[in-house]
Enzyme design. Structure first.
Site, PDB file in Angstrom:
ATOM      1  N   SER A 127       0.813  -1.224   0.000  1.00  0.00           N
ATOM      2  CA  SER A 127       0.000   0.000   0.000  1.00  0.00           C
ATOM      3  C   SER A 127       0.842   1.268   0.000  1.00  0.00           C
ATOM      4  CB  SER A 127      -0.871  -0.007   1.254  1.00  0.00           C
ATOM      5  OG  SER A 127      -1.425   1.259   1.487  1.00  0.00           O
ATOM      6  N   GLU A 129       0.126   3.656   1.691  1.00  0.00           N
ATOM      7  CA  GLU A 129       0.127   4.086   3.099  1.00  0.00           C
ATOM      8  C   GLU A 129       1.512   3.833   3.728  1.00  0.00           C
ATOM      9  OE1 GLU A 129      -2.335   5.689   4.634  1.00  0.00           O
ATOM     10  OE2 GLU A 129      -1.689   5.516   6.711  1.00  0.00           O
ATOM     11  N   TYR A 151      -1.594   0.334  10.681  1.00  0.00           N
ATOM     12  CA  TYR A 151      -1.860  -0.335   9.399  1.00  0.00           C
ATOM     13  C   TYR A 151      -0.636  -0.219   8.477  1.00  0.00           C
ATOM     14  CZ  TYR A 151      -3.686  -0.823   4.612  1.00  0.00           C
ATOM     15  OH  TYR A 151      -3.864  -1.183   3.299  1.00  0.00           O
TER      16      TYR A 151
END
Ligand code: NAP
Ligand code: G4F
Length: 328
Positions: A127, A129, A151
């Site tokens: 990801s 992220e 996460y």
């Protein structure tokens, strides 16, 4: 006929990827968790040809059993706790599922392949992220990772484990560093769908206002249907590798609101949106914008749906859905 095993089959990407693989003639197996998963009917309705297997990525034995039945040529690990905001309140379970879960699926893949590592290819849903407090603009495969949420940290673990299995065992293990991708199937907890659902309801007179957090964060938003094609392309390459998958454009939450409200004929949305401290995060990822040149050059992948069309597609879907729910 090729065989694929997908974890995260009930999610947004699981459904689009299943449709893509079925259209290419694959036999598709989907891992589904829980004794009475509420999304099982959705999967059966949307992709009735997918064969469902019970399992959980935190339970290695269940994975070994699923591999034995599916006998996959390709494994797509999409299963995760994927909502960033939730990961602060449930950091430990996020580490178990989104982090350790990847190691379990890698290990099940390695055990299943045995001495014949060429027998199976693996895809990890990494990801953007992971870039968190971004160290380059735009972000590319070589950009230093600086995750800003539990996460993100768990995804970094899964990402490096995937690389490690490739380097340690010579497994065909690829990692797609996907930037935000959305669709009418996006969960309502994510900001795009939260906005398009609320805009549809406001335009139908079913709701007055929408409560949001940080309106200044910027994301590189693409269409999920385009992004699952990149996943598949990665597993068709001779060599496994890591790829950024993105549009190369970034937009703020304010721009998302502009496009969504304009589509229902509302030009000034100031009195329809308020900021609620509950939706601000302990640490924010302020700016994501990816450089997809490697995916374009090596995979021949380009996104087809642009930002404004994506938002309009989602608002149209939510207008139809909300009208039906309201019995209109
Ligand atoms: P999603 O809609 O939230 O789907 C997540 C899936 O993971 C669901 O099917 C969920 O199943 C499953 N799952 C959760 N815990 C599990 C467990 N313990 N064992 C097995 N499966 C489990 O996510 P998505 O948007 O499709 O994203 C797919 C993957 O890409 C995720 O790994 C996500 O982190 C990653 N990703 C997404 C984006 C994006 O913008 N969409 C960008 C980059 C990376 P249940 O129905 O049982 O909960
Ligand atoms: O839609 P979001 O919740 O997505 P986020 O945090 O970027 O994560 C998504 O994309 C990642 C890829 O970069 C995936 F790995 C991850 O699994 C997930 O799919 O939030 C986007 C932005 C954030 O900056 C957030 O602070 O929107 C901001 N925001 C403002 N108000 C809000 C809200 N987000 C949500 N969910 N809800 C709000 O009310």
């Amino acid at each position: 006929m090729k065989r694929a095993l997908i974890t995260g089959i009930t999610g947004q990407d699981g459904l689009y990827l299943s449709e893509l693989l079925l259209s290419k003639g694959y036999e598709v197996y989907g891992l589904i968790r829980g004794q009475n998963n509420p999304k099982i009917d959705l999967v059966k309705r949307t992709v009735p040809d997918v064969k469902l297997l019970t399992g959980d990525i935190t339970d290695l034995a269940s994975l070994i059993r699923a591999f034995g039945v599916a006998q996959p040529d390709e494994v797509y690990n999409l299963g995760a706790i994927s909502f960033v905001a939730y990961s602060w309140e449930n950091a430990s379970i996020t580490a178990d599922v989104t982090g350790q879960g990847v190691l379990n699926v890698l290990e099940a893949t390695r055990l299943y392949a045995g001495d014949d590592l060429a027998k199976v290819r693996f895809y990890q849903a990494s990801s953007s992220e992971m870039f968190g407090k971004v160290q380059d603009v735009p972000q590319r495969e070589s950009t230093l990772l600086w995750p800003r949420s539990p996460y993100g940290v768990a995804k970094v673990f899964g990402h490096y484990m995937t690389i490690n299995y490739r380097e340690s065992y010579g497994m065909h293990a690829s990692s797609g560093i996907l930037f935000n991708h959305e669709s009418p199937r996006r969960g309502p907890e994510f900001v795009t769908r939260k906005v398009t659902q609320a805009v549809a309801r406001i335009s139908l007179g079913l709701q007055d206002q929408i409560a949001l957090g940080n309106l200044d964060a910027k994301r590189d938003w693409g269409f999920a249907g385009d992004y699952v094609e990149a996943m598949w392309l990665m597993l068709q390459q001779d060599e496994a590798d890591d790829y950024v998958v993105a549009t190369g454009e970034t937009h703020s939450i304010r721009e998302l609101l502009d496009v969504a409200f304009r589509h229902v004929g509302i030009d000034d949305w100031a009195d329809k949106v308020f900021q609620d401290p509950r939706f601000f995060r302990p640490a924010e990822v302020d700016l994501l914008i990816g450089d997809p040149s490697k995916a374009r050059e090596k995979l021949g992948w380009t996104p087809k749906v642009g930002f404004e069309d994506l938002v309009r597609m989602m608002v149209d879907n939510d207008l139809a859905e909300q009208k039906q729910l309201a019995g209109r």
